[in-house]
Design a protein around this motif. Structure first.
Motif, mmCIF file in Angstrom:
data_model
loop_
_atom_site.group_PDB
_atom_site.id
_atom_site.type_symbol
_atom_site.label_atom_id
_atom_site.label_comp_id
_atom_site.label_asym_id
_atom_site.label_seq_id
_atom_site.Cartn_x
_atom_site.Cartn_y
_atom_site.Cartn_z
ATOM 1 N N ASP A 307 -9.959 -4.640 -15.784
ATOM 2 C CA ASP A 307 -10.252 -6.069 -15.658
ATOM 3 C C ASP A 307 -10.152 -6.560 -14.218
ATOM 4 O O ASP A 307 -10.316 -7.763 -13.946
ATOM 5 N N GLY A 308 -9.867 -5.672 -13.277
ATOM 6 C CA GLY A 308 -9.808 -6.042 -11.880
ATOM 7 C C GLY A 308 -8.426 -6.415 -11.375
ATOM 8 O O GLY A 308 -8.235 -6.573 -10.153
ATOM 9 N N SER A 309 -7.455 -6.582 -12.229
ATOM 10 C CA SER A 309 -6.112 -6.935 -11.777
ATOM 11 C C SER A 309 -5.477 -5.751 -11.052
ATOM 12 O O SER A 309 -5.721 -4.588 -11.380
ATOM 13 N N THR A 310 -4.650 -6.052 -10.051
ATOM 14 C CA THR A 310 -4.086 -5.029 -9.179
ATOM 15 C C THR A 310 -2.821 -4.443 -9.786
ATOM 16 O O THR A 310 -1.917 -5.170 -10.206
ATOM 17 N N LEU A 311 -2.764 -3.119 -9.795
ATOM 18 C CA LEU A 311 -1.580 -2.402 -10.272
ATOM 19 C C LEU A 311 -0.690 -1.912 -9.135
ATOM 20 O O LEU A 311 0.534 -1.919 -9.250
ATOM 21 N N ASP A 312 -1.306 -1.470 -8.041
ATOM 22 C CA ASP A 312 -0.516 -0.871 -6.962
ATOM 23 C C ASP A 312 -1.324 -0.936 -5.678
ATOM 24 O O ASP A 312 -2.568 -0.985 -5.704
ATOM 25 N N THR A 313 -0.626 -0.940 -4.543
ATOM 26 C CA THR A 313 -1.284 -0.954 -3.241
ATOM 27 C C THR A 313 -0.625 0.060 -2.322
ATOM 28 O O THR A 313 0.537 0.442 -2.503
ATOM 29 N N TRP A 314 -1.366 0.463 -1.310
ATOM 30 C CA TRP A 314 -0.898 1.437 -0.310
ATOM 31 C C TRP A 314 -1.606 1.124 0.995
ATOM 32 O O TRP A 314 -2.817 0.862 1.002
ATOM 33 N N GLN A 315 -0.900 1.165 2.121
ATOM 34 C CA GLN A 315 -1.536 0.986 3.424
ATOM 35 C C GLN A 315 -0.861 1.855 4.471
ATOM 36 O O GLN A 315 0.365 1.956 4.521
ATOM 37 N N ARG A 316 -1.689 2.483 5.279
ATOM 38 C CA ARG A 316 -1.228 3.204 6.463
ATOM 39 C C ARG A 316 -2.257 2.999 7.567
ATOM 40 O O ARG A 316 -3.394 2.633 7.316
ATOM 41 N N HIS A 317 -1.848 3.275 8.794
ATOM 42 C CA HIS A 317 -2.780 3.267 9.905
ATOM 43 C C HIS A 317 -3.201 4.702 10.196
ATOM 44 O O HIS A 317 -2.353 5.591 10.355
#
Length: 848
Positions: A307-317
């Protein structure tokens, strides 16, 4: 969204029941820092003396043979998520984890993280979390007894446990076998699914590009192609693994974005992995320091429900750059050249050991300070040695930011390692964990299988002792390269340091692969460096004591002497003092007292490394890298480091700064004569007008010739010197000076203990300046390797230069950073201001 709750507060530590500990420790429970270790907890509680001072280390060996229990209580409110995991980023080392008396799991590896399902053991209200650490010694000795002993460099069982090997002592480090929760720990509540692993594999195509600076694509699609000739295209394959909660098998969507490019992929129902490919036209590249800007780009990855809702995020450079090893055969053997963005790089490196025997005391600020010292010394490469640890996110993030190249050893050093269980499974698990963890970092350019183990098998008498038992070769030639090829094929792997690339070659063959030079320190004079032209020198070094202020803080001997008890304890190398004396006897006047010994041994260390680095750099093109052993120390000790255990720069650091300068002028022996060599490690051509003069010690010119040099970018030029410059009938009283704008190179025809030096004569003036003092020294005689030691007056004081040689009539300035009021007379006389020829007599010569 998933949520993480750190569990870093309220911990205590105590000996496990039945442990044999000193009476003043007993069964006491003391506050514990998490992350931390038992030594620092006991020290904070006042139960042990500082293990770095005097010989206190010897009285603390019981700590490593004791079982310890860490415990905390915390309140918990059920968030309603179907999964709650206890996440342990690092447990040191043999741990049993229980929550409310329910065992969650057991560990036996310091070098990997763990995740335990804690949902069933948690209950609303007060909860008790306990981690018991069994003795690493006892565990390792039990494994050794079961699998059979293997040889190593020290009489310790570090090769039978996956733990920081140098905890067990080294020829520069204390034996302080730690235990504790040494990295973050916390509860992770999540529902439906989470990002278990994100591995961005970054490649750059240097032969194609597109007219656009952005691109988009879908999973498995290269995105827009074509392009402008000579452009570059960046590609990121984002390999994603997900964990699903029980019963949560619906399709998921993964979205990745970087540098204006965006792509997504579907993780089908019941599946747990996907690959999202991003293509970026002409991205700004990540370059090593000295070659360009280390540009980085934020890579964002999100996991969504259908449905498009966010479960998890991750960020690195991440950084767009290519890296490969050139090992092409050539007339000199076979190359070992690191090539970044298709640019061959001469590695000006240093070896890195853990900066403290207790790693949790090294925070980001301390890393930044140490890296600043490396960069200021001209360093572009850090080799993380295989007896330490896989370095932290702070370490790698700072290296990324500064453009420092990093080579990471897998953690095997100076020993034969069994290839049976339980070691084999732990080796594979930690390698998979660490390779995946470190993929985002552009600074990481080389994985190396081990430190000196293949060499040890060949030359250190292991074969007879092993009698057919395994010793680790399967790790270095099969397991580890297989894991790197599977999880991160964008980076080169090399089986060992040293290693020559083929089974039919000796592993330390200077004509092939990587080499270590240790006969110079162990048995031979440092002038022997000039007999070697290695393709890539991964270890070489020479010892010297730490700064005087460091010694006085750590050692209470009164008076200090080179062989006093505290000094002897802080010299871990076999026959170290005898080797130091051998070096002095070959080159320098005999020391009259401790102050002379301290100055001369520090000077000899600096001289040895300067001779080696200048020689190896003068053969640029054949030799393409030198990695000094070592940049740093983990405690106050006489060692090979350029920066001592209290973070003070030794004279070696200043010599390294000069020898690692972007542009280097040096006089080198060649074909029975002398040659002027100019090395240019910049991206622009260099045209130095250089005057070479033969002079008397009184500064009188005897012969002079000017050379107009043309040195292309990233190259070296060698010019033989005319015989009337290179030869002398009076070697005790003459020298050579090569001089160009901003650069000087000296050549003395005799060793200092043979040179007919005059009594040192100079005038000195001290005046205040911003942040400290300016000391101006004007020579009335030749002054050889003039060095100022302001830490003898103010332990916090630092000076901007050292090892300055002056001819009569010349002046130099030393800028001392200090907040203290220093006595000008003390600042400008022995033992604070030193030069080689101040030992011609016993009285200071300033103003005389």
């Amino acid at each position: 969204m998933n949520s993480v709750r750190p569990l870093h507060e309220g911990w205590t530590v105590r000996p496990a029941d039945g442990s044999d500990v000193p009476d003043d420790v007993g069964d006491r429970s003391v506050p514990a820092a998490v992350p931390g270790c038992v030594h620092t907890d006991l020290l904070a509680a006042g139960l042990i003396p500082d293990p770095y001072l005097d010989d206190n280390e010897n009285r603390l060996s019981w700590i490593g043979r004791t079982d310890w229990v860490y415990e905390t209580t915390f309140d918990w409110v059920d968030p309603g998520d179907p999964r709650v995991d206890l996440v342990c980023a690092g447990l040191d080392t043999v741990a049993t984890v229980t929550l409310n008396d329910v065992e969650l799991g057991r560990t036996a590896n310091m070098h990997r993280g763990y995740r335990f399902d804690a949902r069933a053991a948690l209950h609303p209200g007060r909860n008790t979390l306990r981690v018991r650490f069994d003795s690493a010694y006892r565990h390792a000795e039990a494994v050794r007894d079961r699998l059979g002993d293997r040889p190593n460099a020290y009489p310790e069982p570090f090769n039978f446990i996956r733990k920081m090997a140098c905890n067990f002592g080294w020829d520069w480090g204390p034996n302080l076998v730690t235990a504790g929760i040494w990295q973050e720990i916390g509860l992770h509540a999540w529902a439906v699914a989470r990002l278990a692993s994100v591995r961005p594999l970054v490649t750059v195509d240097h032969t194609s590009g597109t007219a656009s600076g952005t691109a988009s694509g879908s999973a498995g699609d290269d995105g827009p192609g074509g392009g402008a000739p000579g452009g570059v295209t960046g590609r990121v394959e984002v390999h994603i693994d997900v964990d699903r909660a029980d019963g949560a098998d619906a399709p998921l969507t993964v979205v990745a974005a970087v540098a204006g490019a965006r792509a997504e992929a579907v993780v089908p129902a019941g599946q747990r992995s996907a690959v999202v490919t991003l293509t970026v036209a002409e991205p700004e590249l990540w370059w090593p320091r000295g070659y360009g800007k280390p540009a980085r780009h934020a890579l964002d990855v999100t996991l969504h429900r259908a449905d498009g809702s966010t479960l998890d995020t991750w960020q690195r450079h991440i950084g767009f750059r290519s890296v490969r090893l050139d090992t092409t055969a050539d007339p000199a053997g076979s190359a070992f050249t690191l090539v970044v963005n298709e640019m061959p790089v001469f590695v000006r490196g240093v070896n890195w050991i853990p900066d403290d025997a207790f790693p949790t005391r090294v925070d980001r600020a301390r890393y930044a300070h140490r890296f600043g010292q490396a960069v200021d010394a001209g360093v572009n490469f850090l080799r993380i040695w295989g007896g330490g640890r896989y370095e932290s996110e702070d370490f790698y993030d700072l290296a990324d930011e500064l453009g420092l190249l990093v080579g990471q050893d897998f953690l095997f050093a100076c020993a034969a390692y069994p290839e049976e269980e339980p070691i084999a499974g732990e080796v594979a698990a930690e390698a998979r964990y660490q390779v995946a963890r470190l993929t985002p970092h552009p600074s990481l350019v080389l994985w190396t299988g081990n430190n000196e183990n293949i060499w040890g098998w060949h030359d250190w008498g292991w074969q007879e002792v092993l009698d057919g038992r395994t010793w680790g070769l399967g790790y270095y030639l099969d397991v580890l390269p297989g894991i790197v090829a599977e999880l991160d094929p964008t980076r080169p792997y090399w089986p060992g340091s040293p290693y020559s690339g083929r089974d039919d070659l000796h592993p330390n063959d200077p004509a092939h692969g990587t080499m270590h030079i240790w006969d110079v320190w162990n048995t031979d004079d440092y002038l022997k460096y000039r007999q070697y032209v290695p393709r890539f020198l991964a270890e070489f070094g020479y010892q010297g004591p730490p700064a005087y202020a460091t010694l006085r803080r750590a050692i209470s001997d009164d008076p200090l002497a080179s062989d006093s008890p505290g000094m002897a304890h802080h010299q871990k190398a076999a026959d170290g003092d005898r080797k130091l004396r051998r070096g002095l006897d070959a080159h320098l006047p005999a020391p009259r007292d401790f102050d002379d010994w301290h100055y001369l041994t520090q000077l000899n260390q600096a001289r040895a490394i300067a001779v080696g680095v200048r020689h190896f750099r003068s053969h640029r093109g054949v030799c393409m890298g030198t990695i000094l052993w070592q940049l740093n120390d983990c405690w106050p000790v006489t060692s090979w480091a350029a920066v001592d255990g209290d973070g003070r720069r030794k004279p070696l650091w200043y010599a390294l700064r000069d020898a690692y300068a972007d542009r280097l002028l040096t006089i080198e022996p060649r074909d029975g004569g002398l040659a002027l060599v100019a090395v240019n490690d910049t991206g622009t051509d260099w045209h130095p007008q250089t005057d070479v003069t033969r002079l008397t010690l009184a500064g009188e010119p005897l012969a002079k010739i000017g050379y107009q040099l043309a040195v292309p970018a990233h190259s070296a030029v060698t010019v033989p010197l005319y015989p009337d410059l290179a030869a002398t009938d009076d070697p005790r009283r003459e020298l050579l000076l090569a001089d160009t704008a901003g650069q000087r190179a000296w050549w003395f025809f005799a060793e200092d203990n043979e040179v007919d030096y005059p009594v040192a004569g100079y005038d000195a003036a001290v005046e205040p300046t911003d942040g400290g003092l300016r000391v101006t020294v004007t020579a009335r005689t030749v002054l050889r390797d003039l060095t100022l030691y302001p830490d003898r007056l103010d332990p916090a004081a630092e000076v901007d230069r050292a090892l300055v040689t002056l001819l009569p009539g010349e002046s130099t300035e030393f800028v001392v950073r200090t907040g203290a009021e220093l006595d000008p007379a003390a600042l400008t006389s022995r033992p604070v201001l030193r030069c080689v020829n101040d030992m011609v007599n016993d009285t200071p010569a300033a103003g005389a």
